[in-house]
Design a protein around this motif. Structure first.
Motif, PDB file in Angstrom:
ATOM      1  N   PRO A   1      51.830  35.631  40.925  1.00  0.00           N
ATOM      2  CA  PRO A   1      50.430  36.034  41.071  1.00  0.00           C
ATOM      3  C   PRO A   1      49.552  35.451  39.949  1.00  0.00           C
ATOM      4  O   PRO A   1      50.026  35.232  38.828  1.00  0.00           O
ATOM      5  CB  PRO A   1      50.497  37.567  40.955  1.00  0.00           C
ATOM      6  CG  PRO A   1      51.899  37.918  41.368  1.00  0.00           C
ATOM      7  CD  PRO A   1      52.746  36.790  40.870  1.00  0.00           C
ATOM      8  N   PHE A   2      48.283  35.227  40.257  1.00  0.00           N
ATOM      9  CA  PHE A   2      47.346  34.663  39.268  1.00  0.00           C
ATOM     10  C   PHE A   2      47.399  35.404  37.934  1.00  0.00           C
ATOM     11  O   PHE A   2      47.350  34.791  36.882  1.00  0.00           O
ATOM     12  CB  PHE A   2      45.900  34.778  39.782  1.00  0.00           C
ATOM     13  CG  PHE A   2      45.567  33.887  40.946  1.00  0.00           C
ATOM     14  CD1 PHE A   2      45.880  32.534  40.925  1.00  0.00           C
ATOM     15  CD2 PHE A   2      44.900  34.404  42.053  1.00  0.00           C
ATOM     16  CE1 PHE A   2      45.544  31.703  41.991  1.00  0.00           C
ATOM     17  CE2 PHE A   2      44.555  33.585  43.122  1.00  0.00           C
ATOM     18  CZ  PHE A   2      44.877  32.234  43.092  1.00  0.00           C
ATOM     19  N   THR A   3      47.463  36.747  38.032  1.00  0.00           N
ATOM     20  CA  THR A   3      47.395  37.575  36.816  1.00  0.00           C
ATOM     21  C   THR A   3      48.562  37.324  35.871  1.00  0.00           C
ATOM     22  O   THR A   3      48.492  37.690  34.701  1.00  0.00           O
ATOM     23  CB  THR A   3      47.430  39.069  37.207  1.00  0.00           C
ATOM     24  OG1 THR A   3      48.470  39.245  38.181  1.00  0.00           O
ATOM     25  CG2 THR A   3      46.100  39.529  37.784  1.00  0.00           C
ATOM     26  N   HIS A   4      49.639  36.724  36.388  1.00  0.00           N
ATOM     27  CA  HIS A   4      50.854  36.559  35.586  1.00  0.00           C
ATOM     28  C   HIS A   4      50.979  35.164  34.958  1.00  0.00           C
ATOM     29  O   HIS A   4      51.822  34.944  34.096  1.00  0.00           O
ATOM     30  CB  HIS A   4      52.096  36.769  36.474  1.00  0.00           C
ATOM     31  CG  HIS A   4      52.218  38.117  37.113  1.00  0.00           C
ATOM     32  ND1 HIS A   4      51.181  39.004  37.238  1.00  0.00           N
ATOM     33  CD2 HIS A   4      53.305  38.737  37.663  1.00  0.00           C
ATOM     34  CE1 HIS A   4      51.608  40.107  37.848  1.00  0.00           C
ATOM     35  NE2 HIS A   4      52.891  39.966  38.112  1.00  0.00           N
ATOM     36  N   LEU A   5      50.161  34.239  35.435  1.00  0.00           N
ATOM     37  CA  LEU A   5      50.414  32.831  35.104  1.00  0.00           C
ATOM     38  C   LEU A   5      50.465  32.561  33.597  1.00  0.00           C
ATOM     39  O   LEU A   5      51.437  32.015  33.080  1.00  0.00           O
ATOM     40  CB  LEU A   5      49.339  31.941  35.748  1.00  0.00           C
ATOM     41  CG  LEU A   5      49.458  31.741  37.260  1.00  0.00           C
ATOM     42  CD1 LEU A   5      48.187  31.101  37.828  1.00  0.00           C
ATOM     43  CD2 LEU A   5      50.662  30.864  37.586  1.00  0.00           C
ATOM     44  N   ALA A   6      49.395  32.952  32.881  1.00  0.00           N
ATOM     45  CA  ALA A   6      49.312  32.594  31.460  1.00  0.00           C
ATOM     46  C   ALA A   6      50.448  33.241  30.669  1.00  0.00           C
ATOM     47  O   ALA A   6      51.045  32.606  29.794  1.00  0.00           O
ATOM     48  CB  ALA A   6      47.957  33.006  30.898  1.00  0.00           C
ATOM     49  N   SER A   7      50.763  34.495  30.994  1.00  0.00           N
ATOM     50  CA  SER A   7      51.820  35.192  30.243  1.00  0.00           C
ATOM     51  C   SER A   7      53.190  34.616  30.567  1.00  0.00           C
ATOM     52  O   SER A   7      54.011  34.428  29.672  1.00  0.00           O
ATOM     53  CB  SER A   7      51.818  36.690  30.582  1.00  0.00           C
ATOM     54  OG  SER A   7      50.549  37.224  30.391  1.00  0.00           O
TER      55      SER A   7
END
Ligand code: PEP
Length: 252
Positions: A44-50
């Motif tokens: 999911p988008f919300t997880h990408l950077a982490s």
């Protein structure tokens, strides 16, 4: 020659802490195997950077599950290809049947998404596939051909060569009903022929075509043994590191 690839599609599953834990588990497991394929997780988008912070990108690629059909601007709630790329992701799943079915994605919007993904150095994993009715009425070759032609055939040969295709018969996604390895091979060989007619043999031979639809450790080996099946796009079984790795290691 074309690459073998196993890519996970987490869909709308996992909270951020759960997603980080799953990414770490896959990353750890990959340290202990000599993977004979490229491995990617679509999150999911919300997880990408982490997730980008906790994985070894030399061993595990990172992808989004969608991107917007516009570069930037007044499109509340959308996430653009440049935004996805800025997280460190290098892939994007486009045209998944769930996006086509529930969010009205058409070849026209997908054409824009593919263009923007490529401009931002994201490798599209482009999904195609027929619904059950089309399988049953015999129109499935025409349906899949049209999906490829309409969204991708305005690309230059150079740009088309950057695309990964995923054949996902919609009747097999999340249903537990896998296409047989012969059904998958028949369609993959057909898709390669369609590509060859447009872009020539070299481009066709170098295009990775993944199979998706209830792929699991127990059926992956037979599917991947087929000459035109170059790996899998994995939904449900990618949510468990052990079963995902069981598919990754189906390539020997
Ligand atoms: C998918 O969503 O791309 C998919 C193939 O799902 P599943 O493996 O769960 O059928």
């Amino acid at each position: 020659m074309r690459k073998n690839i196993v890519a996970g599609n987490w869909k709308m599953n996992t909270t951020l802490p759960e997603g980080i834990a799953l990414a770490k588990a896959v990353n750890e497991a990959l340290k202990n195997v000599d993977a004979k394929c490229d491995v990617v997780i679509g999150v999911p988008f919300t997880h990408l950077a982490s997730v980008n912070e906790v994985i070894d990108k030399n061993k595990l690629g990172l992808g989004a599950e969608n991107c917007a059909d516009h570069r930037s601007g007044a499109y509340t709630g959308e996430v653009s290809a440049p935004m996805v790329a800025s997280t460190g992701a290098n892939y994007v799943i486009l045209g998944h049947s769930e996006r086509r079915q529930y969010y009205g994605e058409t070849s026209e919007t997908l054409k824009e998404k593919v263009k923007l993904a490529l401009e931002n150095n994201l490798t599209p994993i482009f999904c195609i596939g027929e619904v059950l009715e089309q399988r049953e009425d015999g129109s499935y070759f025409d349906v899949v051909k049209a999906q490829v032609e309409e969204a991708l055939f305005e690309l230059s040969a150079e740009d088309f060569s950057k695309i990964i295709l995923a054949y996902e018969p919609v009747w097999a996604i999340g249903t537990g009903k896998t296409a047989t390895d012969d059904q998958a091979e028949e369609m993959h060989a057909f898709i390669r022929e369609v590509i060859e007619k447009k872009y020539g043999k070299e481009v066709a031979d170098n295009t990775s075509i993944l199979y998706g639809g209830s792929c699991k450790p127990s059926n992956a080996k037979a599917l991947f043994a087929k000459p035109n099946v170059d790996g899998g796009l994995i939904g449900g079984a990618s949510l468990d590191a052990e079963s995902f790795m069981g598919i990754v290691t189906a390539f020997e």
